[in-house]
Design an enzyme around this catalytic site. Structure first.
Site, mmCIF file in Angstrom:
data_model
loop_
_atom_site.group_PDB
_atom_site.id
_atom_site.type_symbol
_atom_site.label_atom_id
_atom_site.label_comp_id
_atom_site.label_asym_id
_atom_site.label_seq_id
_atom_site.Cartn_x
_atom_site.Cartn_y
_atom_site.Cartn_z
ATOM 1 N N ALA A 1 41.269 34.586 42.658
ATOM 2 C CA ALA A 1 41.247 35.151 41.308
ATOM 3 C C ALA A 1 40.299 36.344 41.325
ATOM 4 C CB ALA A 1 40.774 34.106 40.300
ATOM 5 N N SER B 1 33.720 31.178 39.270
ATOM 6 C CA SER B 1 32.806 32.298 39.005
ATOM 7 C C SER B 1 32.540 32.369 37.515
ATOM 8 C CB SER B 1 33.429 33.643 39.427
ATOM 9 O OG SER B 1 32.549 34.706 39.088
ATOM 10 N N TYR C 1 29.036 41.184 39.326
ATOM 11 C CA TYR C 1 30.382 40.598 39.226
ATOM 12 C C TYR C 1 31.398 41.480 39.951
ATOM 13 C CZ TYR C 1 34.528 38.533 36.959
ATOM 14 O OH TYR C 1 35.733 37.927 36.684
#
Ligand code: UDP
Length: 255
Positions: A58, A19, A89
């Site tokens: 994560a 990401s 996000y």
């Protein structure tokens, strides 16, 4: 990451870190950020299920958004603006956590979720856009440090070696619910800028710039759970971590 992933042979564990994580990056790639957090998590979970592999996601302190509880412990549900620019996000990672727990509950997948707080160290990109690479490279070039807003917002910085140790311990533990990994040593961004100027001998001072939208006002991990379950806490002070990080940037900048 968002397409079917085929891998030959057995897999012991999958660690899903893919990401953008710098605000500059995820504001530039909003749709890709949502896709890798949502579709990429689905695909990697599917791979873990097919292989019977352990799975570690994560996640991030951004799941707490602009927190109304301080410091942030894992049982806080957060304060996220879903439609703000940072939401791409935050919501992708919140979805990823929900999807990971659903695979655990529905398919019995052996899952872990680490909520990573601000981390720094050598090998960050010079143009990463996050505060540590920005300030160090500005200071080494003899430029003023760009403090966003009035610099009263706080962050707590963890050296990368401590983070990796915490993540490894979590992977090897049997804790399924999220665990914060970060350094609780909190300071304002203005204090952090002054420290960087002092440690690099930069005399160019500070330049104030506009605060990004929805920039969290405070952030500090409550690491009680990591201490209890993993026997983990950070060992490297901010000064020591910066002494290890600054020479890397000096070399990369050719100074
Ligand atoms: N920040 C700053 N100057 C910079 C880059 C960041 O003042 O050149 C601030 C930013 O507004 C935020 C904090 O530093 O309050 C940490 O920003 P970063 O991008 O590292 O990550 P965040 O913690 O916001 O995800």
């Amino acid at each position: 990451m968002t397409n079917y992933i085929f891998i030959d042979g057995p897999l012991d564990a999958i660690l899903h870190f893919a990401s953008p994580a710098s605000p500059v990056d995820y504001l530039r790639y909003p749709i890709q950020t949502l896709k890798v957090g949502a579709l990429g998590t689905h695909k990697t979970l599917g791979l873990a299920k097919a292989k019977g592999a352990r799975y570690l996601l994560a996640s991030t302190s951004e799941v707490y958004g602009d927190p109304l509880v301080h410091p942030q412990s894992e049982d806080y549900w957060g304060n996220v603006n879903p439609i703000g620019p940072r939401g791409v996000y935050d919501e992708a990672k919140r979805f990823a956590e929900a999807m990971t727990m659903a695979y655990h509950r529905s398919h019995g997948l052996d899952t872990r979720i680490v909520r990573i707080f601000n981390t720094y160290g050598p090998r960050m990109r010079i143009n990463d856009g996050r505060v540590v690479p920005n300030f160090i490279s500005q200071a080494l070039r003899g430029e003023p440090l760009t403090v966003y807003g009035d610099g009263s917002q706080t962050r707590s910085f963890c050296y990368v070696d401590d983070l990796i140790d915490g993540i490894y311990r979590l992977l090897m533990s049997d804790e399924v619910e999220p665990v914060n990994i970060g350094n609780p040593h909190e300071m304002t961004i203005l204090q952090f800028a002054e420290l960087i100027n002092e440690m690099t001998g930069n005399t160019a001072g500070i330049r104030f710039e506009p605060l990004p939208v929805d920039d969290p006002k405070v952030r500090q991990p409550d690491i009680t759970k990591a201490r209890r379950i993993l026997g983990w806490e950070p060992k490297i002070s901010l000064e020591e971590g910066l002494r290890r990080t600054i020479p890397y940037f000096r070399e990369r900048l050719g100074l």
